[in-house]
Design a protein around this motif. Structure first.
Motif, short mmCIF file in Angstrom:
data_model
loop_
_atom_site.label_atom_id
_atom_site.label_comp_id
_atom_site.label_asym_id
_atom_site.label_seq_id
_atom_site.Cartn_x
_atom_site.Cartn_y
_atom_site.Cartn_z
N VAL A 112 0.85 -1.19 0.00
CA VAL A 112 0.00 0.00 0.00
C VAL A 112 0.88 1.23 0.00
CG1 VAL A 112 -1.95 -1.09 1.11
CG2 VAL A 112 -0.15 -0.13 2.52
N PRO A 113 0.55 2.24 -0.82
CA PRO A 113 1.39 3.43 -0.86
C PRO A 113 1.35 4.21 0.45
CG PRO A 113 -0.61 3.75 -2.13
CD PRO A 113 -0.59 2.32 -1.73
N SER A 114 0.21 4.25 1.06
CA SER A 114 0.09 4.97 2.33
C SER A 114 -1.20 4.55 3.00
CB SER A 114 0.09 6.49 2.10
OG SER A 114 -1.01 6.87 1.30
N GLY A 115 -1.33 4.83 4.30
CA GLY A 115 -2.55 4.49 5.02
C GLY A 115 -2.62 3.02 5.39
N PHE A 116 -3.86 2.56 5.65
CA PHE A 116 -4.08 1.19 6.10
C PHE A 116 -5.03 0.50 5.13
CE2 PHE A 116 -3.13 3.86 9.72
CZ PHE A 116 -2.20 3.13 10.44
N LEU A 117 -4.75 -0.76 4.91
CA LEU A 117 -5.60 -1.57 4.04
C LEU A 117 -6.14 -2.75 4.85
CD1 LEU A 117 -6.72 -2.31 1.23
CD2 LEU A 117 -4.61 -3.62 0.83
N PHE A 118 -7.49 -2.82 4.97
CA PHE A 118 -8.12 -3.88 5.74
C PHE A 118 -8.82 -4.85 4.79
CE2 PHE A 118 -7.88 -0.38 8.76
CZ PHE A 118 -7.47 -1.01 9.92
N GLU A 119 -8.77 -6.12 5.16
CA GLU A 119 -9.50 -7.14 4.41
C GLU A 119 -9.71 -8.35 5.32
OE1 GLU A 119 -7.35 -8.87 1.17
OE2 GLU A 119 -5.40 -8.42 2.07
N THR A 120 -10.69 -9.17 4.93
CA THR A 120 -10.97 -10.41 5.66
C THR A 120 -10.72 -11.57 4.72
OG1 THR A 120 -12.65 -9.29 6.99
CG2 THR A 120 -12.72 -11.69 6.94
N ARG A 121 -9.93 -12.55 5.18
CA ARG A 121 -9.66 -13.71 4.34
C ARG A 121 -9.35 -14.91 5.22
NH1 ARG A 121 -4.51 -10.85 2.77
NH2 ARG A 121 -2.78 -11.96 3.77
N GLN A 122 -9.26 -16.07 4.57
CA GLN A 122 -8.96 -17.32 5.27
C GLN A 122 -7.46 -17.47 5.43
OE1 GLN A 122 -11.05 -19.78 6.55
NE2 GLN A 122 -12.74 -18.34 6.15
N ILE A 123 -7.02 -17.69 6.68
CA ILE A 123 -5.61 -17.96 6.98
C ILE A 123 -5.57 -19.23 7.82
CG2 ILE A 123 -3.52 -17.12 8.14
CD1 ILE A 123 -4.44 -14.31 7.57
N ARG A 124 -4.93 -20.25 7.24
CA ARG A 124 -4.79 -21.54 7.93
C ARG A 124 -6.15 -22.03 8.43
NH1 ARG A 124 1.04 -21.09 11.14
NH2 ARG A 124 2.22 -20.37 9.31
N ASN A 125 -7.10 -22.04 7.48
CA ASN A 125 -8.46 -22.57 7.72
C ASN A 125 -9.24 -21.77 8.77
OD1 ASN A 125 -8.01 -24.69 5.88
ND2 ASN A 125 -7.00 -25.91 7.48
N SER A 126 -8.86 -20.55 8.99
CA SER A 126 -9.60 -19.70 9.92
C SER A 126 -9.84 -18.35 9.27
CB SER A 126 -8.82 -19.51 11.24
OG SER A 126 -8.66 -20.74 11.91
N SER A 127 -11.00 -17.79 9.58
CA SER A 127 -11.30 -16.46 9.10
C SER A 127 -10.53 -15.45 9.92
CB SER A 127 -12.80 -16.18 9.21
OG SER A 127 -13.08 -14.86 8.84
N ALA A 128 -9.80 -14.57 9.23
CA ALA A 128 -8.94 -13.60 9.93
C ALA A 128 -9.13 -12.23 9.32
CB ALA A 128 -7.49 -14.03 9.86
N ARG A 129 -8.95 -11.24 10.18
CA ARG A 129 -8.97 -9.85 9.74
C ARG A 129 -7.54 -9.41 9.55
NH1 ARG A 129 -12.37 -6.56 7.01
NH2 ARG A 129 -12.27 -4.38 7.74
N VAL A 130 -7.24 -8.89 8.37
CA VAL A 130 -5.86 -8.56 8.00
C VAL A 130 -5.77 -7.06 7.76
CG1 VAL A 130 -3.96 -8.98 6.39
CG2 VAL A 130 -5.58 -10.82 6.94
N VAL A 131 -4.69 -6.45 8.33
CA VAL A 131 -4.40 -5.05 8.10
C VAL A 131 -2.97 -4.94 7.58
CG1 VAL A 131 -3.67 -4.66 10.49
CG2 VAL A 131 -4.37 -2.72 9.08
N ALA A 151 -2.40 -9.92 11.13
CA ALA A 151 -3.68 -10.63 11.00
C ALA A 151 -4.10 -11.21 12.34
CB ALA A 151 -3.57 -11.74 9.95
N GLN A 152 -5.40 -11.22 12.57
CA GLN A 152 -5.96 -11.79 13.80
C GLN A 152 -7.21 -12.58 13.46
OE1 GLN A 152 -7.64 -9.01 16.61
NE2 GLN A 152 -7.15 -10.31 18.37
N THR A 153 -7.30 -13.80 13.99
CA THR A 153 -8.50 -14.61 13.75
C THR A 153 -9.69 -13.95 14.44
OG1 THR A 153 -7.97 -16.00 15.66
CG2 THR A 153 -7.19 -16.75 13.49
N GLN A 154 -10.92 -14.40 14.06
CA GLN A 154 -12.15 -13.71 14.52
C GLN A 154 -13.05 -14.61 15.34
OE1 GLN A 154 -13.40 -12.27 10.52
NE2 GLN A 154 -13.12 -10.21 11.38
N ASP A 155 -12.43 -15.49 16.13
CA ASP A 155 -13.24 -16.38 16.98
C ASP A 155 -14.02 -15.58 18.03
OD1 ASP A 155 -12.25 -18.49 15.55
OD2 ASP A 155 -10.65 -18.95 16.98
N ALA A 156 -13.33 -14.65 18.68
CA ALA A 156 -14.01 -13.83 19.70
C ALA A 156 -15.10 -12.99 19.07
CB ALA A 156 -13.00 -12.96 20.43
#
Length: 455
Positions: A112-131, A151-156
Motif C-alpha cells: 500500500v502506498p500509504s494508510g491502512f488496508l483492511f481485508e478479511t480472508r482465510q488464513i490456515r483454515n480460519s477467518s482472519a482480519r488482515v491489516v 492478521a488476527q482470527t475472529q473467533d471472539a
C-alpha cells in the motif's frame, strides 16, 4: 325465508393476518438491522485495535548501520489478546521482500502506498482480519520502505456476534409477540364496532324501523346512512301497503255487497223457477267471491302486520265478548247460539286487530259447518298458558287431512257445497305464529271440530 349469504373471506382474519404479517416483517428487518449494525461496530472495534497495533510495530522500526532493526513491542501484541485467545499472525517486508514473520501472509496483500488496508480472508483454515500498512525509513545513505502485515482470527468476534444475534432474535421475537397481541386487540376493537351494529340490527323487531342514532366511527357512517335510508323506504312502503290493502278491501267488498243486494231483490220479483235457480246461483257465486276476496285481503293484511307486529296490552275476554256481540245476529239467522266461557279478564300483549281477525275466522268456520239449533262454544283459559278454544257440533275434520288443513286454499273433503276459500285456518295459524304461539286441530269425541290457539 333465509337468504344464503356468499362469503369472500373474513375481514377479521384479513386484518389480523395483515397486522401480524407486518409485525413479522418488521421483526425480521429489526433483527437483520441490529445484527448488521453490531457487525459493523464489532468489526470497527477490531480494526481500530489492529490499526493501533500495526502502528505501534511500525513506530518501533529503525535503520541502524544501514540495516533495519525492529523489535516487536510487547504492547503491540498484548492489545490483541481476546477472551477466545485469537491467533495473531504478522509479516514484515523490506521494500516488498519478506523479512520476518509468517510468509504465507506475503503475496496476498499488495504494497500500500500509504494508510491502512483492511481485508478479511482465510488464513490456515480460519477467518482472519488482515491489516497492512507501511512506513518509509530514511537513513544516511538509503531509503527503505517497511511494510507490516498483521492478521488476527475472529473467533471472539464470532462469539460476540452470535450472542448479539441471539439477543437480537429474542428482542425481535418479543417485539413480534407484543405487536401480535396489539394486532388482536386492535382487530377486536375495530371489528367490535361492526359487531355492535350487527347486534343492534339483530335485536330489533321486524316492526322497528327507527333510524340508528348512536355515534359510529367515520368509516361506518356510509353503511349506517344506507341502512337508515333503507329503513325509511321500508317504513314508507309498509305504510303504503297498509293503505292499499284497506282501500282495496273497501273497494272490493262494497260493490260485491251492492250486487248481492240487487240480486236478492231481483230474486224476490222473479216467478219462473229456472230464473229463481239462476238468481240463487248468482247470489251464491257473489257470496263465494265476496268471501274469497275478503279473506284474500285479510290474509294480505295479516301477512303485512305479522311482519310489522304492533303489540299493545289488551284483554282477550273483552275482545272475544265484542266479537260474539257482533256475530250474534248472524248466528241467530242460522239458528245457532254463541256461548262464551271465560274468566272475567285475561290480559295479554299483542295485536288486537290480528287476534280478533283470527278468532272471527274460527267462529265463522264453526257457524258455517255447525248444524242448525246447535251452539258454537268459545272458551278462554290461562292456567298454564293462554288458550282460546272454538268448538262446534258439525262433521268435524277429516282425520287423514287434519295436518294439512291449515295450508293456504286447503279445504277438507267434507267442505264441498259450503262457501269458503280455504284461508280461514291459514289466517288463524299465521296470526298465532306471529305471536309466538301454535294452532291445534282436533275432533270432539261426541262429534264436532275444535280449534285450539295456544299463546
Amino acid at each position: 325465508m333465509t337468504v344464503k349469504v356468499a362469503f369472500s373471506g373474513s375481514l377479521r382474519n384479513r386484518l389480523v393476518v395483515t397486522l401480524i404479517g407486518g409485525a413479522a416483517l418488521l421483526a425480521l428487518l429489526l433483527f437483520f438491522a441490529v445484527r448488521s449494525y453490531a457487525v459493523q461496530i464489532a468489526q470497527s472495534g477490531q480494526d481500530s485495535i489492529l490499526e493501533a497495533s500495526v502502528t505501534s510495530i511500525l513506530d518501533a522500526a529503525a535503520i541502524r548501520n544501514g540495516v533495519i532493526e525492529l523489535d516487536l513491542p510487547y504492547s503491540a501484541l498484548s492489545m490483541l489478546n481476546t477472551v477466545a485467545d485469537d491467533r495473531v499472525f504478522y509479516a514484515i517486508l523490506e521494500n516488498g521482500e519478506f523479512l520476518s514473520g509468517y510468509q504465507d501472509l506475503v503475496g496476498q496483500t499488495d504494497l500500500v502506498p500509504s494508510g491502512f488496508l483492511f481485508e478479511t480472508r482465510q488464513i490456515r483454515n480460519s477467518s482472519a482480519r488482515v491489516v497492512s500498512a507501511n512506513r518509509l525509513l530514511i537513513g544516511a545513505d538509503r531509503r527503505i520502505k517497511v511494510q507490516v502485515i498483521l492478521a488476527q482470527t475472529q473467533d471472539a468476534l464470532s462469539e460476540t456476534l452470535s450472542e448479539i444475534s441471539r439477543n437480537a432474535a429474542l428482542f425481535g421475537f418479543g417485539f413480534f409477540t407484543l405487536v401480535a397481541g396489539l394486532s388482536f386487540w386492535a382487530t377486536k376493537n375495530t371489528i367490535g364496532q361492526l359487531d355492535k351494529l350487527t347486534h343492534s340490527v339483530t335485536r330489533r323487531g321486524p316492526h322497528d324501523l327507527r333510524p340508528f342514532a348512536k355515534p359510529v366511527p367515520r368509516e361506518m357512517a356510509p353503511l349506517v346512512t344506507s341502512l337508515n335510508s333503507l329503513m325509511m323506504r321500508l317504513d314508507q312502503s309498509f305504510a303504503q301497503s297498509e293503505d292499499f290493502i284497506a282501500e282495496a278491501a273497501h273497494r272490493v267488498r262494497t260493490p260485491l255487497a251492492t250486487v248481492r243486494s240487487y240480486a236478492e231483490a231481483t230474486l224476490q220479483r222473479v216467478d219462473k223457477e229456472e230464473n229463481r235457480d239462476a238468481m240463487r246461483a248468482m247470489v251464491k257465486a257473489i257470496d263465494e267471491s265476496s268471501r274469497a276476496a275478503g279473506q284474500l285481503l285479510d290474509h294480505a293484511m295479516i301477512t303485512f302486520r305479522a311482519g310489522h307486529l304492533e303489540q299493545h296490552p289488551l284483554d282477550l275476554v273483552e275482545l272475544a265478548q265484542d266479537l260474539v256481540l257482533r256475530l250474534t245476529p248472524i248466528a241467530d239467522m242460522k239458528d245457532l247460539k254463541l256461548e262464551l266461557d271465560s274468566p272475567q279478564s285475561v290480559p295479554f300483549s299483542g295485536d288486537s286487530v290480528l287476534l280478533q281477525n283470527a278468532l272471527r275466522n274460527l267462529i265463522d268456520n264453526a257457524m258455517k259447518y255447525g248444524p242448525t239449533e246447535s251452539s258454537v262454544e268459545i272458551s278462554i283459559s290461562h292456567k298454564e298458558a293462554v288458550q282460546i278454544r272454538v268448538c262446534d257440533f258439525g262433521p268435524g275434520f277429516p282425520a287423514h287431512e287434519i295436518d294439512t288443513l291449515t295450508k293456504r286454499f286447503q279445504r277438507g273433503e267434507n267442505a264441498k257445497g259450503t262457501i269458503g276459500s280455504g284461508l280461514g285456518l291459514t289466517i288463524a295459524r299465521d296470526v298465532i305464529e306471529a305471536h309466538g304461539g301454535e294452532i291445534q286441530l282436533s275432533n270432539r269425541s261426541g262429534g264436532g271440530a275444535c280449534v285450539t290457539l295456544s299463546l
